[in-house]
Scaffold this active site. Structure first.
Site, PDB file in Angstrom:
ATOM      1  N   SER A 107       0.799  -1.224   0.000  1.00 30.33           N
ATOM      2  CA  SER A 107       0.000   0.000   0.000  1.00 30.33           C
ATOM      3  C   SER A 107       0.835   1.278   0.000  1.00 30.33           C
ATOM      4  O   SER A 107       0.308   2.368  -0.134  1.00 30.33           O
ATOM      5  CB  SER A 107      -0.954   0.020   1.201  1.00 30.33           C
ATOM      6  OG  SER A 107      -0.248   0.307   2.378  1.00 30.33           O
ATOM      7  N   LYS A 163       1.259   4.383   7.060  1.00 34.05           N
ATOM      8  CA  LYS A 163       0.405   5.287   6.267  1.00 34.05           C
ATOM      9  C   LYS A 163       1.095   6.641   6.107  1.00 34.05           C
ATOM     10  O   LYS A 163       2.007   6.976   6.871  1.00 34.05           O
ATOM     11  CB  LYS A 163      -0.932   5.528   6.996  1.00 34.05           C
ATOM     12  CG  LYS A 163      -1.837   4.316   7.130  1.00 34.05           C
ATOM     13  CD  LYS A 163      -2.583   4.022   5.853  1.00 34.05           C
ATOM     14  CE  LYS A 163      -3.498   2.815   6.049  1.00 34.05           C
ATOM     15  NZ  LYS A 163      -4.091   2.370   4.787  1.00 34.05           N
TER      16      LYS A 163
END
Lengths: 143, 431
Positions: A64, A101
């Site tokens: 990701s 993230k």
């Protein structure tokens, strides 16, 4: 069972370069001109770790963060002592798991973004709603 | 004395990590947060650390795992094997951090330390709160801080901070009104005070001393007569007179023990010999690292306490020919236990202890008695190889046998060694 650690240098970031052994052979009586300039080999710890007490190495699983250059299997250097800012790559605790993230702090709220369009953003109203474990400072990318 | 000077009297901060092993586990596995968690002793024997949630289940320190395991699922109880490498690293980080707040740091155990501190009451409370916040941020484990004029009161203040949430984890003894101090001391039994053992408690109770307050009000001289100067110091410390100084390194007068329980009992002299060889070499490495030599070695073995039929606890005490850290001499000395080992007996533990330690090299032995192995630095070499290539990569004689000796510890539920092994780094999800 006590062990005392006496008066000591308080600033842990300070490292002293004392006398190092010369890397070049020295003929007796004829000092090598290189000798005076040798200050020790490059020390990755000194360059990559600002605070040894708060720095950890973690391993990435998943894709990701591809667009940020962070791939599956890469290692990250994470400093827990850094203040997370807008744009920081952070390790956040999501559902009891350490998750990597991109942190976005905007007037409209706080967003945890993936760097891969396959994954949705996570929005909260304030930073205090998140548990930020640490801030990534370097990626050890396997090339 | 002017009040301004009074305020600058040195004080002692006692810092310790709450439920240390459990807290260390939670740093890298946040899913353990809020769940009942215990960490088991060597060989997964019994609970040694309990999270507050596990305490709430009524689990006691020392409860054997085989009794808890059947109900673990129903309780949602999670058990972890001891992960000493992780705890050691987390401890080192905490201690390094504490050292930045005081020039005098006494590491008292793996999870607690005393710091010499100085300043106004407000400054000291601020310092305590800063330490708590910085350890939580940098390392990720919760600590409590007790600050007082004496070590004994600092320990008590810390305990108070842990149990009373109103303190926010930081308690400075002298900042609490005296009537509240007395109420606390009247409520707590003497056993709760640092340095008071169960055996002494009974004798104190017989003298009519039940609470900490009773002890504080006792006559120090009478206490010294009945007990010892150590106990008198505790009384004086409770009264606010510092008597237990910040310690110089005491390891030199201490002892080193290497002893483990085995996952499967060992039954042959050959196996006991191997165990003793390993521990003798570990002791040699540790002594060399601290520049110490031992004068006395004790080797021992024992059957399980659950095995009444075969009860045997042989031990030998071997005075060494000279103070030494030499692995060959220590190994030989440890083997003196072997004639006492009966083949077929199921030994559940064995170990060695070296005592009468002294700094190496300040008294040179006569050349005649100088030990040939030490000259070759075999001990440090073994330790160095072990450090680089792992435990069991090299050993002398019987300790060198590879191929998983089956007496090594059972650690079935150990978490990864997150901070000391590259193959076991914590995983972060990119998903």
């Amino acid at each position: 069972m006590g062990v005392i650690i006496g008066p000591r240098v308080i600033d842990a970031g300070l490292s002293l370069h004392l006398a190092w052994l010369s890397p070049v052979p020295v003929a007796a009586g004829y000092p090598s001109p290189a000798q005076d300039y040798f200050d020790g080999r490059i020390d990755l710890n000194a360059h990559l770790i600002k605070d040894i007490t708060s720095t950890f190495v973690v391993r990435v699983t998943g894709d990701s963060m591809e667009r940020a250059g962070i791939s599956d299997g890469d290692e990250l250097i994470v400093n827990r002592a850094l203040e997370p800012r807008d744009g920081s790559v952070v390790v956040a605790v999501l559902d009891g798991e350490l998750t990597i993230k991109r942190l976005r702090i905007t007037p409209g709220g706080v967003v945890l973004q993936a760097e891969n369009p396959k994954y949705p953003d996570i929005r909260v109203s304030a930073l205090s709603e998140l548990t930020i474990w640490g801030v990534a400072t370097r990626c050890l990318h396997h090339v | 004395m002017k009040p301004a000077i009074m305020r600058q009297m040195p004080e002692i901060a006692h810092v310790d990590v709450n439920c240390f092993y459990a807290s260390a586990e939670r740093v890298f596995d946040p899913s353990l947060e809020g769940k009942p968690l215990i960490v088991l002793s060597n060989n997964d024997g019994c609970a040694v650390t309990r999270s507050p949630e596990a305490k709430a289940l009524g689990i006691q320190t020392g409860d054997p795992w085989f009794k808890l395991a059947p109900r673990a699922r129903e309780w949602g109880l999670i058990a972890k094997s001891s992960n000493y490498e992780l705890y050691g690293d987390i401890s080192a980080r905490v201690m390094e951090l504490l050292g930045r707040y005081s020039a005098w740091l006494e590491v008292y155990s793996i999870d607690e330390a005393f710091l010499g501190v100085k300043g106004s009451p407000e400054h000291l409370l601020d310092l305590g709160r800063t330490i708590k916040a910085v350890v939580a941020r940098n390392v990720g484990v919760p600590v409590c801080v007790g600050i007082a004029r004496t070590k004994t009161l600092a320990k008590l203040a810390n305990k108070w901070a842990k149990h009373n949430p109103a303190f926010g984890g930081v308690c400075r003894w002298d900042s609490v009104p005296p009537d509240q101090q007395e109420a606390l001391m009247a409520r707590l039994p003497v056993i709760e005070i640092w340095g008071v053992a169960t055996r002494i408690t009974k004798r104190l109770n017989a003298m009519g001393i039940q609470s900490i307050l009773d002890l504080k009000r006792a006559d120090p001289v009478r206490i010294r007569e009945r007990f010892s100067v150590v106990m008198m110091r505790t009384v004086l410390e409770l009264q606010g007179t510092p008597c237990i100084p910040m310690e110089e390194a005491r390891i030199g007068r201490d002892q080193l023990i290497f002893s483990r329980s085995f996952s499967t009992p060992i039954t042959t002299a050959q196996d006991v010999r191997q165990v003793l060889s390993v521990y003798a070499q570990m002791a040699s490495g540790r002594l060399a690292k601290h520049n110490l030599q031992a004068k006395l070695l004790t080797a021992f073995a024992g059957t399980s306490h659950f095995n009444a039929r075969q009860a045997a606890f042989p031990s030998v005490c071997v005075p060494l020919p000279m103070p030494t850290a030499d692995p060959v001499i220590l190994t030989k000395a440890a083997h003196a236990l072997l004639p006492a080992i009966v083949e077929g007996t199921r030994y559940a533990r064995a170990g060695i202890m070296v005592t009468d330690l002294r700094p190496s090299g300040n008294q040179k032995p006569l050349e005649l008695f100088e030990n040939p192995h030490e000259e070759r630095h075999i001990g440090p070499l073994l330790e160095d190889i072990t450090r680089r290539y792992g435990r069991g990569s090299i050993g002398l004689g019987h300790a060198g046998i590879r191929g998983g000796p089956d007496w090594t510890m059972k650690r079935g539920m150990r978490s990864p060694r997150y901070t000391t092994h590259w193959e076991e780094l914590p995983l972060v999800k990119a998903a």
